[in-house]
Design a protein around this motif. Sequence first.
Motif, short mmCIF file in Angstrom:
data_model
loop_
_atom_site.label_atom_id
_atom_site.label_comp_id
_atom_site.label_asym_id
_atom_site.label_seq_id
_atom_site.Cartn_x
_atom_site.Cartn_y
_atom_site.Cartn_z
N ILE A 1 0.72 -1.18 0.01
CA ILE A 1 0.23 0.01 -0.13
C ILE A 1 0.75 1.29 0.03
CG2 ILE A 1 -1.57 1.26 1.46
CD1 ILE A 1 -2.62 -1.37 2.54
N PRO A 2 0.78 2.17 -0.95
CA PRO A 2 1.48 3.52 -0.78
C PRO A 2 1.18 4.00 0.41
CG PRO A 2 0.31 3.23 -2.88
CD PRO A 2 -0.16 2.07 -2.09
N ILE A 3 2.36 5.00 0.76
CA ILE A 3 2.10 5.65 2.12
C ILE A 3 2.80 7.00 1.79
CG2 ILE A 3 2.74 5.71 4.61
CD1 ILE A 3 2.91 2.68 4.55
N ILE A 4 1.79 7.93 2.24
CA ILE A 4 2.45 9.50 2.09
C ILE A 4 2.74 9.80 3.73
CG2 ILE A 4 2.11 11.77 1.72
CD1 ILE A 4 0.54 11.05 -0.82
N MET A 5 3.85 10.26 4.01
CA MET A 5 3.78 10.58 5.57
C MET A 5 3.86 11.89 5.77
SD MET A 5 7.19 9.07 8.02
CE MET A 5 6.44 7.48 7.87
#
Length: 268
Positions: free
Chosen positions: A77-81
């Motif tokens: 799953i792509p994650i933007i922090m």
Amino acid sequence: MKPCILLIEDDQDMRDLVAGHLEHSGFDVQRAEDGIKGQALALQYTPDLIVLDLMLPKVDGLTLCQRLRRDQRTSGIPIIMLTALGGTKDKVSGFNSGADDYLTKPFELDELLVRIKALLRRTNRAPLSSSSHQEILSYGPLTLVPERFEAVWFETPVRLTHLEFELLHCLLQRHGQTVAPSLILKEVWGYEPDDDIETIRVHVRHLRTKLEPDPRKPRFIKTVYGAGYCLELPTGGQIKDLQDVLAKARQEREHGVIQTDHSERASA
């Protein structure tokens, strides 16, 4: 069906603001106010993308990101922090924990939206499947396998993250040429470049760890100081000699002779 975004943010005002903007933009948004609930919702909904705050109660964002990457159900799953910590070390920690992108507070909601859409496009493999021009997927000892986000490197399969695959693909299209950081950011991350290229450096170091005999002395992914990066691939008789070198390096790594703990930072 609307794409599902999981927003993990402890500040209620920020959570409501971001969620409202994303819902207005056509996304289904699930919300969590701490790391434990965030992990539970990630497993329950397997969202298309996660927006993850760094400073969370119960389980912090870095730890949660690492847990999500270790779990096969959420590893892709792509994650933007999101974080108020904008220092280089903070960004490196975020990327090393498995984040795909990093946005520093305060930020524009439209910028977050652009980055979310860019990450979703990459996850769906749009750049490779919809391009009208001829893509280079194999040259010399390197073959890219888009369906598995994998590189066949000197006849050995190497598993890559989405971003590592895109970065390597970007360099492969221009093998033997210097690729500017601004072009890499635009083509791989999908947004206009800024002055911060630490994002690229971290992922170049990760690629070197997987592909180079000694990541501290790169032979294939070279830094052209002040200009960018160049992928230099061997051909002909060089391949066999280097295949033996890589095989030996892999054996030494397995026995702990070569340390690849990102100490090659200086070469990036």
